[in-house]
Design an enzyme around this catalytic site. Structure first.
Site, PDB file in Angstrom:
ATOM      1  N   THR A  62       0.813  -1.217   0.000  1.00  0.00           N
ATOM      2  CA  THR A  62       0.000   0.000   0.000  1.00  0.00           C
ATOM      3  C   THR A  62       0.842   1.261   0.000  1.00  0.00           C
ATOM      4  OG1 THR A  62      -1.833  -1.120   1.084  1.00  0.00           O
ATOM      5  CG2 THR A  62      -1.761   1.272   1.317  1.00  0.00           C
ATOM      6  N   SER A  93       1.047  -7.457  -0.792  1.00  0.00           N
ATOM      7  CA  SER A  93       1.633  -8.560  -0.022  1.00  0.00           C
ATOM      8  C   SER A  93       0.727  -9.791   0.028  1.00  0.00           C
ATOM      9  CB  SER A  93       2.019  -8.112   1.389  1.00  0.00           C
ATOM     10  OG  SER A  93       0.888  -7.868   2.188  1.00  0.00           O
ATOM     11  N   ASP A  98      -0.347  -6.736   5.016  1.00  0.00           N
ATOM     12  CA  ASP A  98      -1.112  -7.964   5.254  1.00  0.00           C
ATOM     13  C   ASP A  98      -0.244  -9.183   5.532  1.00  0.00           C
ATOM     14  OD1 ASP A  98      -3.874  -7.158   5.184  1.00  0.00           O
ATOM     15  OD2 ASP A  98      -3.593  -6.776   3.050  1.00  0.00           O
TER      16      ASP A  98
END
Length: 163
Positions: free
Chosen positions: A12, A54, A84
């Site tokens: 992100t 991820s 994650d």
């Protein structure tokens, strides 16, 4: 610390928004620009090895992260990573000796107003300089032992776990 090696994997922190698709894509690593704008007093290099969310990372990707870090001559390593599966990757890196490795990321893209990216990067830079050899995660203003942390997806934050 005179030199920081930065390994980027996507996540992100590097996502950008595409209006035409109403979708996010992983763009180029943001950390180099962030550190340059902040005028840090150390040298760094950015090694982009993946541009993945991820959730899409597998064993081969984690092996690539590990081998890339092991091949670096410098002791201090910062890894930007999707949140994650950051814990899984950190645990994979636990057996690397002679380095301080800190993983960090962001819950909102670095390009977004109010993103936690700059704060998390700052925490990671401080941590990598002051901690003993080992692997750590910095998120939510804390330094975490990868064996004792988990991401709480419902609350969108990291918290202690029993392993």
């Amino acid at each position: 610390m005179q030199h920081l090696t930065i390994v980027t994997t996507g996540g992100t922190i590097d996502k950008i928004y595409f209006d035409d698709k109403s979708d996010y894509k992983i763009g180029s690593p943001q950390i180099g620009d962030i550190l340059s704008q902040l005028g840090v007093a150390f040298q760094f290099d950015v090694i982009p090895i993946l541009r993945k969310d991820s959730l899409h990372m597998g064993d081969e990707d984690r092996a690539l992260v590990r081998s890339t870090i092991e091949a670096q001559p410098h002791r201090h390593v910062l890894v930007t990573h999707g949140t994650d599966t950051m814990v899984e990757t950190a645990r994979e890196l636990a057996h690397i000796k002679g380095k301080v490795i800190v993983l960090t990321g962001a819950l909102n893209p670095a390009r977004f107003q109010g993103s936690d990216a700059v704060f998390n990067i700052g925490c990671a830079v401080a941590a990598v300089q002051t901690l003993p050899d080992g692997v750590y995660i910095t998120m939510n203003g804390r330094v975490w032992d990868p064996a004792k942390v988990r991401k709480n997806r419902d609350a969108n934050r990291f918290e202690e776990s029993n392993g």
